[in-house]
Design a protein around this motif. Structure first.
Motif, PDB file in Angstrom:
ATOM      1  N   TRP A  97      -3.999 -27.028   5.450  1.00 46.71           N
ATOM      2  CA  TRP A  97      -4.609 -27.877   6.497  1.00 46.71           C
ATOM      3  C   TRP A  97      -3.162 -28.413   7.181  1.00 46.71           C
ATOM      4  O   TRP A  97      -3.364 -27.881   9.009  1.00 46.71           O
ATOM      5  N   LYS A  98      -2.182 -29.079   7.306  1.00 42.81           N
ATOM      6  CA  LYS A  98      -0.973 -29.385   7.824  1.00 42.81           C
ATOM      7  C   LYS A  98      -0.647 -27.548   8.185  1.00 42.81           C
ATOM      8  O   LYS A  98      -0.087 -27.650   9.296  1.00 42.81           O
ATOM      9  N   ARG A  99      -0.628 -26.452   7.693  1.00 41.69           N
ATOM     10  CA  ARG A  99      -0.185 -25.706   7.794  1.00 41.69           C
ATOM     11  C   ARG A  99      -0.783 -24.555   9.295  1.00 41.69           C
ATOM     12  O   ARG A  99      -0.321 -24.722  10.195  1.00 41.69           O
ATOM     13  N   ARG A 100      -2.282 -25.190   9.461  1.00 40.08           N
ATOM     14  CA  ARG A 100      -3.219 -24.635  10.259  1.00 40.08           C
ATOM     15  C   ARG A 100      -2.551 -24.741  11.603  1.00 40.08           C
ATOM     16  O   ARG A 100      -3.385 -24.165  12.591  1.00 40.08           O
ATOM     17  N   GLY A 101      -1.558 -26.103  12.108  1.00 40.90           N
ATOM     18  CA  GLY A 101      -1.595 -25.975  13.060  1.00 40.90           C
ATOM     19  C   GLY A 101      -0.529 -26.084  13.715  1.00 40.90           C
ATOM     20  O   GLY A 101      -0.349 -26.028  14.467  1.00 40.90           O
ATOM     21  N   LEU A 102       0.226 -25.196  12.715  1.00 40.30           N
ATOM     22  CA  LEU A 102       1.943 -24.724  13.005  1.00 40.30           C
ATOM     23  C   LEU A 102       2.278 -23.257  13.820  1.00 40.30           C
ATOM     24  O   LEU A 102       0.874 -22.870  13.067  1.00 40.30           O
ATOM     25  N   TYR A 103       2.959 -23.360  14.460  1.00 36.41           N
ATOM     26  CA  TYR A 103       3.337 -21.995  14.685  1.00 36.41           C
ATOM     27  C   TYR A 103       3.456 -20.718  13.447  1.00 36.41           C
ATOM     28  O   TYR A 103       4.728 -21.497  12.773  1.00 36.41           O
ATOM     29  N   ILE A 104       3.028 -19.659  13.366  1.00 35.02           N
ATOM     30  CA  ILE A 104       3.172 -19.459  12.622  1.00 35.02           C
ATOM     31  C   ILE A 104       4.437 -17.751  12.275  1.00 35.02           C
ATOM     32  O   ILE A 104       4.690 -16.669  12.116  1.00 35.02           O
ATOM     33  N   GLY A 105       4.862 -18.020  14.053  1.00 34.56           N
ATOM     34  CA  GLY A 105       6.069 -16.798  13.787  1.00 34.56           C
ATOM     35  C   GLY A 105       4.822 -15.551  14.919  1.00 34.56           C
ATOM     36  O   GLY A 105       4.141 -15.545  14.855  1.00 34.56           O
ATOM     37  N   GLN A 135       0.692  -0.872  -0.116  1.00 37.67           N
ATOM     38  CA  GLN A 135       0.051   0.371  -0.025  1.00 37.67           C
ATOM     39  C   GLN A 135       1.114   1.268  -0.042  1.00 37.67           C
ATOM     40  O   GLN A 135       1.845   1.258   0.873  1.00 37.67           O
ATOM     41  N   GLU A 136       0.156   2.592  -0.658  1.00 39.33           N
ATOM     42  CA  GLU A 136       1.543   3.389  -0.584  1.00 39.33           C
ATOM     43  C   GLU A 136       2.583   3.265  -1.188  1.00 39.33           C
ATOM     44  O   GLU A 136       3.100   3.821  -0.171  1.00 39.33           O
ATOM     45  N   GLY A 137       3.050   2.402  -1.991  1.00 31.56           N
ATOM     46  CA  GLY A 137       4.540   2.726  -2.235  1.00 31.56           C
ATOM     47  C   GLY A 137       5.408   2.015  -1.354  1.00 31.56           C
ATOM     48  O   GLY A 137       6.234   2.125  -0.761  1.00 31.56           O
ATOM     49  N   ALA A 138       4.257   1.183  -0.289  1.00 31.62           N
ATOM     50  CA  ALA A 138       5.294   0.295   1.147  1.00 31.62           C
ATOM     51  C   ALA A 138       5.142  -1.014   1.041  1.00 31.62           C
ATOM     52  O   ALA A 138       3.780  -0.879   0.825  1.00 31.62           O
ATOM     53  N   PHE A 139       5.487  -1.734   1.213  1.00 30.53           N
ATOM     54  CA  PHE A 139       4.902  -3.577   1.741  1.00 30.53           C
ATOM     55  C   PHE A 139       4.965  -3.154   3.425  1.00 30.53           C
ATOM     56  O   PHE A 139       5.656  -2.668   4.023  1.00 30.53           O
ATOM     57  N   LEU A 140       3.898  -3.715   4.307  1.00 25.86           N
ATOM     58  CA  LEU A 140       4.345  -4.176   5.663  1.00 25.86           C
ATOM     59  C   LEU A 140       3.667  -5.039   5.759  1.00 25.86           C
ATOM     60  O   LEU A 140       2.858  -5.729   5.514  1.00 25.86           O
ATOM     61  N   VAL A 141       4.597  -6.168   6.848  1.00 28.52           N
ATOM     62  CA  VAL A 141       5.057  -6.837   6.755  1.00 28.52           C
ATOM     63  C   VAL A 141       4.211  -7.433   7.605  1.00 28.52           C
ATOM     64  O   VAL A 141       4.123  -6.298   8.549  1.00 28.52           O
ATOM     65  N   ASP A 142       3.460  -8.520   8.136  1.00 27.92           N
ATOM     66  CA  ASP A 142       2.413  -8.619   9.528  1.00 27.92           C
ATOM     67  C   ASP A 142       3.404 -10.090  10.242  1.00 27.92           C
ATOM     68  O   ASP A 142       3.531 -10.015  11.239  1.00 27.92           O
ATOM     69  N   ASN A 143       3.573 -11.001   9.701  1.00 24.52           N
ATOM     70  CA  ASN A 143       4.681 -11.673   9.985  1.00 24.52           C
ATOM     71  C   ASN A 143       5.259 -12.490   9.260  1.00 24.52           C
ATOM     72  O   ASN A 143       5.078 -12.657   7.772  1.00 24.52           O
ATOM     73  N   ILE A 144       6.609 -13.274   9.677  1.00 26.66           N
ATOM     74  CA  ILE A 144       7.590 -13.949   9.128  1.00 26.66           C
ATOM     75  C   ILE A 144       7.756 -14.798   9.647  1.00 26.66           C
ATOM     76  O   ILE A 144       7.801 -16.185  10.851  1.00 26.66           O
ATOM     77  N   SER A 145       6.975 -16.119   8.585  1.00 28.24           N
ATOM     78  CA  SER A 145       6.584 -18.002   9.333  1.00 28.24           C
ATOM     79  C   SER A 145       8.170 -18.659   8.507  1.00 28.24           C
ATOM     80  O   SER A 145       8.104 -18.194   7.501  1.00 28.24           O
ATOM     81  N   PHE A 146       8.211 -20.002   9.119  1.00 25.50           N
ATOM     82  CA  PHE A 146       9.469 -20.892   8.804  1.00 25.50           C
ATOM     83  C   PHE A 146       8.480 -22.197   9.144  1.00 25.50           C
ATOM     84  O   PHE A 146       7.828 -22.660   9.810  1.00 25.50           O
ATOM     85  N   TYR A 147       8.608 -23.050   7.626  1.00 25.84           N
ATOM     86  CA  TYR A 147       7.910 -24.207   7.557  1.00 25.84           C
ATOM     87  C   TYR A 147       9.694 -24.937   6.955  1.00 25.84           C
ATOM     88  O   TYR A 147      10.513 -24.465   6.530  1.00 25.84           O
ATOM     89  N   SER A 148       9.929 -26.176   8.144  1.00 22.43           N
ATOM     90  CA  SER A 148      11.186 -27.029   8.492  1.00 22.43           C
ATOM     91  C   SER A 148      10.134 -27.597   6.546  1.00 22.43           C
ATOM     92  O   SER A 148      11.575 -27.959   6.065  1.00 22.43           O
ATOM     93  N   ASP A 149       9.220 -27.834   6.343  1.00 19.16           N
ATOM     94  CA  ASP A 149       8.547 -28.946   5.187  1.00 19.16           C
ATOM     95  C   ASP A 149       8.938 -27.754   4.417  1.00 19.16           C
ATOM     96  O   ASP A 149       7.377 -27.226   4.736  1.00 19.16           O
ATOM     97  N   ALA A 150       9.355 -27.356   2.864  1.00 21.62           N
ATOM     98  CA  ALA A 150       9.083 -26.550   2.087  1.00 21.62           C
ATOM     99  C   ALA A 150       8.080 -26.979   1.476  1.00 21.62           C
ATOM    100  O   ALA A 150       6.856 -25.636   0.780  1.00 21.62           O
ATOM    101  N   ALA A 151       6.893 -28.020   1.287  1.00 23.11           N
ATOM    102  CA  ALA A 151       6.193 -28.781   0.605  1.00 23.11           C
ATOM    103  C   ALA A 151       5.037 -28.087   1.224  1.00 23.11           C
ATOM    104  O   ALA A 151       4.319 -27.431   0.562  1.00 23.11           O
ATOM    105  N   VAL A 152       4.673 -28.432   2.412  1.00 25.35           N
ATOM    106  CA  VAL A 152       3.867 -27.983   3.088  1.00 25.35           C
ATOM    107  C   VAL A 152       4.080 -26.044   3.271  1.00 25.35           C
ATOM    108  O   VAL A 152       2.865 -25.555   3.576  1.00 25.35           O
TER     109      VAL A 152
END
Length: 267
Positions: free
Chosen positions: A203-211, A176-193
């Motif tokens: 479904w697998k993502r829903r139960g994981l900690y999102i950071g 928005q307005e010429g900028a990116f505003l970050v909400d959160n940064i998540s890490f997944y040990s399984d790249a496919a997930v």
């Protein structure tokens, strides 16, 4: 379900701008057509059985005619050539645009060293902006003409994976307005997930900690993450391109919708 909404529902609050903010992009769009009840008697056009075409409905001919008029207006108003801002973006040779006709989502992808970066956004946010503008007009709360109109935030889902290394970083942000505003940064040990756009992966993502929320991180950590993203092309130039392309994409899909519906009515 929309792939972006499946990856994450991004909060519109508690976000922090990390790109240089450009001038506010004022977008003027025509109000969406609505059906309004009329107080007085309405004269109706009579259609005899012999005069009917297409289906059995008496309104088929009139509807097809109006769709044709709107379609012709949109074609006359827009150039068939690819817009200059799109050509310039492609000429930079940094990002590849993956735009499938009929889909409401666009993906930008690129390589950065051994990393694979994908950014996804949707024209659904442009449609939400149209609805908000219409409601604002109904309530008589339109801003003064000399007041810049802020652009509607567009949700972006950014994924970073590495060739030969498992794991994925996902960044939820608003553009928005010429900028990116970050909400959160998540890490997944399984790249496919972390990156697959399937119901099973969602479904697998829903139960994981999102950071943590990004703005709760130490300020120096936030600054280093911002620099990390800028090096990968998540810059103010990109944040300016995304709303423009979303608007361009939405217009293309609208013209296609008119043509398909008109063809169906006339069949």
């Amino acid at each position: 379900m929309s792939a972006i909404r499946a990856l994450r529902h991004v909060s519109l609050s508690s976000s922090r701008a990390f790109a240089v903010r450009g001038a506010a992009r004022s977008v003027s769009r025509a109000a969406l057509p609505v059906f309004a009840a009329r107080a007085g008697p309405v004269s109706s056009r009579a259609f005899s059985v012999s005069a009917r075409r297409f289906g059995e409905g008496a309104s088929d001919v009139a509807l097809a005619q109006k769709l044709g008029e709107e379609l012709q207006y949109e074609k006359d108003s827009a150039s068939e050539a690819e817009p200059e801002f799109v050509r310039n973006f492609k000429a930079q040779g940094v990002w590849e645009i993956v735009d499938t006709p009929g889909n409401d989502e666009i993906a930008l992808s690129r390589k950065f060293g051994n990393e694979n970066i994908r950014l996804m956004f949707s024209v659904a946010d442009i449609q939400s902006e149209q609805e908000a503008d219409f409601e604002q007009g109904e309530e008589g709360e339109q801003a003064a003409e000399d007041t810049p109109v802020p652009s509607q935030p567009i949700r972006c889902s950014i994924s970073v994976t590495k060739t030969g290394t498992n794991g994925a970083i996902n960044v939820d942000a608003l553009c928005q307005e010429g900028a990116f505003l970050v909400d959160n940064i998540s890490f997944y040990s399984d790249a496919a997930v972390g990156t697959e756009l399937t119901a099973e992966a969602d479904w697998k993502r829903r139960g994981l900690y999102i950071g943590p929320q990004f703005d709760t991180l130490d300020v120096t950590v936030q600054e280093e993450f911002e620099q990390w993203l800028r090096e990968r092309g998540i810059t103010d130039n990109l944040s300016t391109f995304i709303p423009e392309y979303a608007d361009y994409k939405e217009q293309k899909e609208y013209v296609g919708w008119l043509q398909q519906v008109k063809t169906f009515i006339e069949a």
